[in-house]
Scaffold this active site. Sequence first.
Site, PDB file in Angstrom:
ATOM      1  NE  ARG A   3     -10.958  36.397 -23.788  1.00  0.00           N
ATOM      2  CZ  ARG A   3     -10.643  37.062 -22.631  1.00  0.00           C
ATOM      3  NH1 ARG A   3     -10.733  38.382 -23.045  1.00  0.00           N
ATOM      4  NH2 ARG A   3     -10.734  36.357 -21.546  1.00  0.00           N
ATOM      5  CG  ASN A  62     -12.035  34.208 -16.936  1.00  0.00           C
ATOM      6  OD1 ASN A  62     -11.667  34.988 -16.013  1.00  0.00           O
ATOM      7  ND2 ASN A  62     -11.782  34.777 -18.113  1.00  0.00           N
ATOM      8  CG  ASP A  63     -12.562  28.481 -19.564  1.00  0.00           C
ATOM      9  OD1 ASP A  63     -13.918  28.354 -19.329  1.00  0.00           O
ATOM     10  OD2 ASP A  63     -12.252  28.964 -20.665  1.00  0.00           O
ATOM     11  CG  HIS A 114     -16.232  33.914 -23.777  1.00  0.00           C
ATOM     12  ND1 HIS A 114     -16.336  32.620 -23.224  1.00  0.00           N
ATOM     13  CD2 HIS A 114     -14.920  34.095 -23.867  1.00  0.00           C
ATOM     14  CE1 HIS A 114     -15.513  32.102 -23.237  1.00  0.00           C
ATOM     15  NE2 HIS A 114     -14.502  32.864 -23.444  1.00  0.00           N
ATOM     16  NE  ARG A 133     -16.400  31.775 -18.930  1.00  0.00           N
ATOM     17  CZ  ARG A 133     -15.085  32.123 -19.744  1.00  0.00           C
ATOM     18  NH1 ARG A 133     -14.307  31.162 -19.652  1.00  0.00           N
ATOM     19  NH2 ARG A 133     -14.718  33.069 -20.200  1.00  0.00           N
ATOM     20  NE  ARG A 167      -7.945  32.335 -26.549  1.00  0.00           N
ATOM     21  CZ  ARG A 167      -9.024  32.479 -25.570  1.00  0.00           C
ATOM     22  NH1 ARG A 167      -8.803  32.385 -24.143  1.00  0.00           N
ATOM     23  NH2 ARG A 167     -10.220  33.257 -25.775  1.00  0.00           N
ATOM     24  CD  GLU A 174      -8.199  27.949 -21.065  1.00  0.00           C
ATOM     25  OE1 GLU A 174      -8.879  29.083 -20.651  1.00  0.00           O
ATOM     26  OE2 GLU A 174      -8.132  28.108 -22.384  1.00  0.00           O
ATOM     27  CB  CYS A 200      -4.652  36.021 -19.369  1.00  0.00           C
ATOM     28  SG  CYS A 200      -4.748  34.039 -20.063  1.00  0.00           S
TER      29      CYS A 200
END
Length: 754
Positions: free
Chosen positions: A469, A626-627, A362, A637, A505, A603, A674
């Site tokens: 976020r 990403n996830d 992150h 990650r 989100r 995700e 995203c």
Amino acid sequence: MLESLRRIVHEVNAAHNLDEALTLIVDRVKPVMQADVCSVYLTDPETGEHVLMETDGLRPSAVGRVRLLPDQGLVGLVASRAEPINLDNAPGHPNFQFIASTGEAPFHGFLGVPIIRRGTTLGVLVVQQREARRYTGDEESFLATLAAQLAGSISLAEVRQRLERLDTGTLIGTVFLEGVASTRGLGIGEAVVVFPDAALDAVPDKHVSDPEAEIERFNQAVSAEVAELKKLGDQLADVLSASDRALFDAYALLLSSDSLVEGTVTRIRQGIWAPAALRHTISEFANVFEEMDDDYLADRAADIRDLGRRLLERLQQTAGRERHYPERTVLMGEEISVSQFLEVPQDRLVGLVSVHGTSASHVALLARGLSIPAVFGLQSAPLDRLNGRQVVVDGYSARVCVHPGPTLIEQYRRLAKEEAELSHELEALLDQPAITTDGHDYRLLANAGLHADVAAARERRAQGIGLYRSELHFYLRDRFPGEDEQTATYRRVLQTMAPAPVTLRTLDIGGDKPLPYYPIKESNPFLGWRGIRISLDQTDIFKTQLRAMLRASAVHPNMGIMFPMISCVSELTQALVVLHDAYRELIEDGMPVNLPRIGIMVEVPSAAYMTRTLARMVDFIAVGSNDLTQYLLAVDRNNVRVAHLYDSLHPAVLFTLNHVCRQAHAAARPVSVCGEMAGDPASALMLMGMGIDALSMSLGNLLKIKWVVRSFSYAETRGLLKEALQMDNASQVRARLNAALDERGLGGLVRAGR
Ligand code: PEP
Ligand code: MG
């Protein structure tokens, strides 16, 4: 044996330079293995020769002189096979080579183990025995385990030694630290090493200009600790037995002993700041205890380190949390937390370097969002020696240059200039639509989380915010923000972008993002309590956030809400219940709110394969690639060791994304991506080919992706996707896509320079 292993590794890790580390290794290993000789050979990375670097038992004059060819002798055999060789009569082996200068003729028993670090052989650790003797299986595995653990310490000591030589002027040049992952760009600035509170080993060396004031600060910390220990001891007098209470007495005794306090004071007087002076003294003390054969005394080393941590905590309290950040700060640390990142004034931050973590963590996403070059997973970084040094963060080749010479700086400045020219040229696309050569259009949105990103997104003509976020706002507080405070924040975000859409989100904490004031300790945080799971368990926090979002949208109806980490239908059902409750309560309270667009993030693989059902329950789907990549490939990650396996262009990820896209469209719902894929030129080609409706990315990539969209036809991207789905692995896919970008003259998007 385990205890000896731990002790040796600890001591070698604390060595100041390579010579000291190697001497320690041979000194300590020889008696533990009851050997007559212990030697370390290091492999010259340029010639491949194995150089005898240290020995206890062979002739000292051979050190540095004996250079064995890559596969010469038994040492060469250990290195080339990359496995241990254990012989009772070495001279009888066909590979044995007699080297007169070492004086090893009388030795028979031989055990050599390779020293390997991340797939590269650094050298060979050898023990030898005068009489014919085969080392036992236990001894062999002990030495192999030790060598594996020492590999990191050896490379670290090597870098330390080069830095030391640079400082004393006996070496001219640059020290390069290699990373495994990065975010693109170049940053030249001064290193500021941050470390977690009370992590004594991570404290960097720093200079103090007023040693007397620093000594005073240290003495105050000691007095406060003595008083605290006495108080604790008295309080526990009725609870603990006298022998258990002895620990407090031991601590107090240590603190009143001249050597510990005086040792630290002497170092401060030489101009070192108190935390580092303390680190050196504690490590010296603890090592002395650790070496003692008496188990009880050896265990006291842990007490000494504990005492060191306690004193450090006190020093940190007296120093306050204020840090000084130079104008061009390169933030460095073992692991940089989101809050440490946010603490640096953004106009001063030019680079980020983290020993752990990867470009998918992150903090990396934040860096990318603000176009800050970053390098992750440094192989050997003596952080304690780097504070205040000039460094270049080279996010193109994932390396950090310490003390770059004038020629190197010039080269980097030229690259940075070319990069700036490219960005400048891309400005011409600001007001152009994101439309392919055959007329297919995509919405290009920005990811944001701070108000500054939102304002910048508007300036860069993003067509909206595809992912806000919300947790970042929570990091800037020392407690959960209340409903009114959150309402004001969301209102400002919506207002800044209005009438363009903004998707907020809900809180996505946990995983690698625990809030400083809401720590969550789990052994598997990414598979644990994170995202919507926390919100559904803490409905008070969740409902407060939803109420704030709904209230904010009463004035600016351009809002959408999405839920992170949905893994099954019931989670979505529950989240919708809380949302409807919040909505109903607000209406009952007389607030005229509307129900906004609702979406989920896909995700988690289970959600990907349930997309059609989930999509029907909401208005839109946003893929968190990403996830999704981390869960599909089972690759954390944040974990440097497996960072090479983390690639969103893995055909399995592409298959899954393609499936999600089709299923969402079958349910007549729009789908966006995203995650970082959306802002990666090669991956964007794949997403375009799938017919994704919108791409939401770090703002710095927006114009680059617009260039990609405008340079290809939809039909071409479909063709590329079809090809990719036939391929076996991610590197093949990436090579094909980079070639396609290069053919179109877009090569500057994937490498440094033009
Ligand atoms: C993702 O997982 O792709 C995503 C966008 O969410 P985050 O990176 O914040 O976990
Ligand atoms: Mg995510």
